[in-house]
Design a protein around this motif. Sequence first.
Motif, PDB file in Angstrom:
ATOM      1  N   GLY A  32     -28.400   0.793  -3.145  1.00 13.63           N
ATOM      2  CA  GLY A  32     -29.075   1.851  -4.559  1.00 13.63           C
ATOM      3  C   GLY A  32     -28.815   1.262  -5.479  1.00 13.63           C
ATOM      4  N   TYR A  33     -28.156   0.265  -6.422  1.00 11.49           N
ATOM      5  CA  TYR A  33     -28.564  -0.340  -7.048  1.00 11.49           C
ATOM      6  C   TYR A  33     -29.854  -1.265  -7.519  1.00 11.49           C
ATOM      7  CZ  TYR A  33     -27.735  -3.978 -10.810  1.00 11.49           C
ATOM      8  OH  TYR A  33     -27.902  -4.863 -11.779  1.00 11.49           O
ATOM      9  N   ALA A  34     -30.921  -1.565  -5.639  1.00 12.23           N
ATOM     10  CA  ALA A  34     -31.273  -2.570  -5.553  1.00 12.23           C
ATOM     11  C   ALA A  34     -32.543  -1.138  -6.195  1.00 12.23           C
ATOM     12  CB  ALA A  34     -31.683  -3.051  -4.750  1.00 12.23           C
ATOM     13  N   TRP A  35     -32.331  -0.390  -5.283  1.00 11.63           N
ATOM     14  CA  TRP A  35     -33.539   0.922  -5.599  1.00 11.63           C
ATOM     15  C   TRP A  35     -33.536   1.054  -6.601  1.00 11.63           C
ATOM     16  CZ3 TRP A  35     -37.904   0.400  -3.549  1.00 11.63           C
ATOM     17  CH2 TRP A  35     -38.268   0.381  -2.041  1.00 11.63           C
ATOM     18  N   ILE A  36     -32.426   1.532  -7.965  1.00  7.21           N
ATOM     19  CA  ILE A  36     -32.058   2.166  -9.398  1.00  7.21           C
ATOM     20  C   ILE A  36     -32.605   1.392  -9.937  1.00  7.21           C
ATOM     21  CG2 ILE A  36     -30.931   2.406 -11.299  1.00  7.21           C
ATOM     22  CD1 ILE A  36     -29.583   4.405  -9.115  1.00  7.21           C
ATOM     23  N   THR A  37     -32.512  -0.126  -9.746  1.00  7.00           N
ATOM     24  CA  THR A  37     -32.828  -1.198 -10.739  1.00  7.00           C
ATOM     25  C   THR A  37     -34.432  -1.489 -10.983  1.00  7.00           C
ATOM     26  OG1 THR A  37     -32.498  -2.887  -9.811  1.00  7.00           O
ATOM     27  CG2 THR A  37     -30.949  -2.049 -11.377  1.00  7.00           C
ATOM     28  N   ALA A  38     -35.439  -1.583  -9.411  1.00  6.22           N
ATOM     29  CA  ALA A  38     -36.387  -1.282  -9.793  1.00  6.22           C
ATOM     30  C   ALA A  38     -37.407  -0.323 -10.079  1.00  6.22           C
ATOM     31  CB  ALA A  38     -36.577  -1.819  -7.693  1.00  6.22           C
ATOM     32  N   GLY A  39     -36.663   0.714  -9.118  1.00  5.11           N
ATOM     33  CA  GLY A  39     -37.753   2.187 -10.050  1.00  5.11           C
ATOM     34  C   GLY A  39     -37.381   2.332 -11.778  1.00  5.11           C
ATOM     35  N   GLY A 133     -48.043  -7.184   1.918  1.00  5.72           N
ATOM     36  CA  GLY A 133     -48.273  -8.724   1.495  1.00  5.72           C
ATOM     37  C   GLY A 133     -47.571  -9.751   0.720  1.00  5.72           C
ATOM     38  N   THR A 134     -46.716  -8.243   0.423  1.00  9.15           N
ATOM     39  CA  THR A 134     -45.140  -8.598  -0.768  1.00  9.15           C
ATOM     40  C   THR A 134     -43.757  -9.067  -0.049  1.00  9.15           C
ATOM     41  OG1 THR A 134     -46.211  -7.486  -1.996  1.00  9.15           O
ATOM     42  CG2 THR A 134     -44.163  -8.409  -2.961  1.00  9.15           C
ATOM     43  N   VAL A 135     -43.250 -10.146  -0.029  1.00  7.79           N
ATOM     44  CA  VAL A 135     -41.846 -10.195   0.748  1.00  7.79           C
ATOM     45  C   VAL A 135     -40.790 -10.160  -0.261  1.00  7.79           C
ATOM     46  CG1 VAL A 135     -40.455 -11.723   2.440  1.00  7.79           C
ATOM     47  CG2 VAL A 135     -43.129 -11.969   2.074  1.00  7.79           C
ATOM     48  N   SER A 136     -40.672 -10.497  -0.974  1.00  6.33           N
ATOM     49  CA  SER A 136     -39.004 -10.041  -2.144  1.00  6.33           C
ATOM     50  C   SER A 136     -38.479 -10.203  -1.381  1.00  6.33           C
ATOM     51  CB  SER A 136     -40.022  -9.424  -3.249  1.00  6.33           C
ATOM     52  OG  SER A 136     -38.942  -9.034  -4.493  1.00  6.33           O
ATOM     53  N   THR A 137     -37.684  -9.291  -1.738  1.00  9.17           N
ATOM     54  CA  THR A 137     -36.363  -8.508  -1.572  1.00  9.17           C
ATOM     55  C   THR A 137     -36.487  -7.075  -0.427  1.00  9.17           C
ATOM     56  OG1 THR A 137     -35.854  -6.989  -2.793  1.00  9.17           O
ATOM     57  CG2 THR A 137     -34.135  -8.885  -3.510  1.00  9.17           C
ATOM     58  N   ASN A 138     -37.715  -7.254   0.067  1.00  4.39           N
ATOM     59  CA  ASN A 138     -38.223  -6.108   1.443  1.00  4.39           C
ATOM     60  C   ASN A 138     -37.371  -6.145   2.440  1.00  4.39           C
ATOM     61  OD1 ASN A 138     -39.948  -4.362  -0.696  1.00  4.39           O
ATOM     62  ND2 ASN A 138     -40.902  -6.462  -0.645  1.00  4.39           N
ATOM     63  N   PRO A 139     -37.174  -7.570   3.136  1.00  3.87           N
ATOM     64  CA  PRO A 139     -37.458  -7.893   4.431  1.00  3.87           C
ATOM     65  C   PRO A 139     -35.557  -7.387   4.374  1.00  3.87           C
ATOM     66  CG  PRO A 139     -38.455  -9.369   4.319  1.00  3.87           C
ATOM     67  CD  PRO A 139     -38.637  -8.543   2.886  1.00  3.87           C
ATOM     68  N   GLU A 140     -34.489  -7.499   3.490  1.00  5.14           N
ATOM     69  CA  GLU A 140     -33.567  -7.442   3.355  1.00  5.14           C
ATOM     70  C   GLU A 140     -32.772  -6.049   3.094  1.00  5.14           C
ATOM     71  OE1 GLU A 140     -30.063  -8.525   0.386  1.00  5.14           O
ATOM     72  OE2 GLU A 140     -31.128  -9.293   0.316  1.00  5.14           O
ATOM     73  N   LEU A 141     -33.647  -5.478   2.107  1.00  4.57           N
ATOM     74  CA  LEU A 141     -33.350  -4.073   2.016  1.00  4.57           C
ATOM     75  C   LEU A 141     -33.663  -3.086   3.354  1.00  4.57           C
ATOM     76  CD1 LEU A 141     -34.290  -4.236  -1.997  1.00  4.57           C
ATOM     77  CD2 LEU A 141     -32.262  -3.655  -0.378  1.00  4.57           C
ATOM     78  N   ILE A 146     -32.411   0.571   7.194  1.00  4.30           N
ATOM     79  CA  ILE A 146     -32.522   0.835   8.796  1.00  4.30           C
ATOM     80  C   ILE A 146     -30.691   0.987   9.455  1.00  4.30           C
ATOM     81  CG2 ILE A 146     -32.832   0.108  11.278  1.00  4.30           C
ATOM     82  CD1 ILE A 146     -35.417  -1.038  10.341  1.00  4.30           C
ATOM     83  N   PHE A 147     -30.278  -0.595   8.915  1.00  5.37           N
ATOM     84  CA  PHE A 147     -28.503   0.279   9.226  1.00  5.37           C
ATOM     85  C   PHE A 147     -28.194   1.882   8.412  1.00  5.37           C
ATOM     86  CE2 PHE A 147     -28.380  -4.550  10.212  1.00  5.37           C
ATOM     87  CZ  PHE A 147     -28.517  -4.577  11.672  1.00  5.37           C
ATOM     88  N   LEU A 148     -27.970   1.815   7.038  1.00  3.48           N
ATOM     89  CA  LEU A 148     -28.111   3.368   6.654  1.00  3.48           C
ATOM     90  C   LEU A 148     -28.572   4.147   7.548  1.00  3.48           C
ATOM     91  CD1 LEU A 148     -28.307   2.532   3.366  1.00  3.48           C
ATOM     92  CD2 LEU A 148     -26.087   3.121   4.574  1.00  3.48           C
ATOM     93  N   ILE A 149     -29.872   4.430   8.460  1.00  5.74           N
ATOM     94  CA  ILE A 149     -30.093   5.592   8.701  1.00  5.74           C
ATOM     95  C   ILE A 149     -29.645   5.830   9.783  1.00  5.74           C
ATOM     96  CG2 ILE A 149     -31.882   6.245   9.999  1.00  5.74           C
ATOM     97  CD1 ILE A 149     -33.736   5.212   8.080  1.00  5.74           C
ATOM     98  N   LEU A 150     -28.968   4.589  10.902  1.00  9.24           N
ATOM     99  CA  LEU A 150     -28.649   4.509  12.233  1.00  9.24           C
ATOM    100  C   LEU A 150     -27.548   4.758  11.699  1.00  9.24           C
ATOM    101  CD1 LEU A 150     -29.343   1.163  13.773  1.00  9.24           C
ATOM    102  CD2 LEU A 150     -30.174   3.283  14.433  1.00  9.24           C
TER     103      LEU A 150
END
Length: 173
Positions: A32-39, A133-141, A146-150
């Motif tokens: 959530g913090y990662a999304w809030i700061t990016a947004g 084509g942008t990697v950054s923190t996207n794979p981690e998030l 996905i774990f949060l959804i599960l």
Amino acid sequence: MSYIAKDMSIASWFFHNTQSSWIWLIVRLYVGYAWITAGWEKVISDMWVGSGAGTVIVKFSTVSLTKTAGLHPDVPNWYAWFLNTLVIPYPEFWSYLVAYGELLVGIALILGVFTSVAAFFGVFMNANYLFAGTVSTNPELLLLGIFLILAWRIVGHIGLDRYIQPRLAKLWL
């Protein structure tokens, strides 16, 4: 107890037991913090939301389109079509959608409200960034999302979902 039964009890504890909700709280707050700061960075920027809205989207999409060449391109051809046909012609719309979408996903995850829905949209945005084509923190998030959804049953237990989900369930019954 067999290894499989023991393994299932660990998975059951993580994804069904409210005692593990404190672990999901930590994951939720981090994502959530990662999304809030990016947004928030986008919402306060004139290049995303304001007089220059759409400028960054056009530049981002144009750079992504340069990554469509080669035997194994970073950007698939179908995604290049999407960028050319639906994103580049309407950059202001996408600019506002991305900026406020990231911010709302972050707020929902931190508050624990509609947590699985917010995680889904976060995963959806991460997948789009990866297809572009942008990697950054996207794979981690994406993985954490996905774990949060599960863990949908308990991921919002320490949050507003604890109070909202039972009320919503009553509406459907």
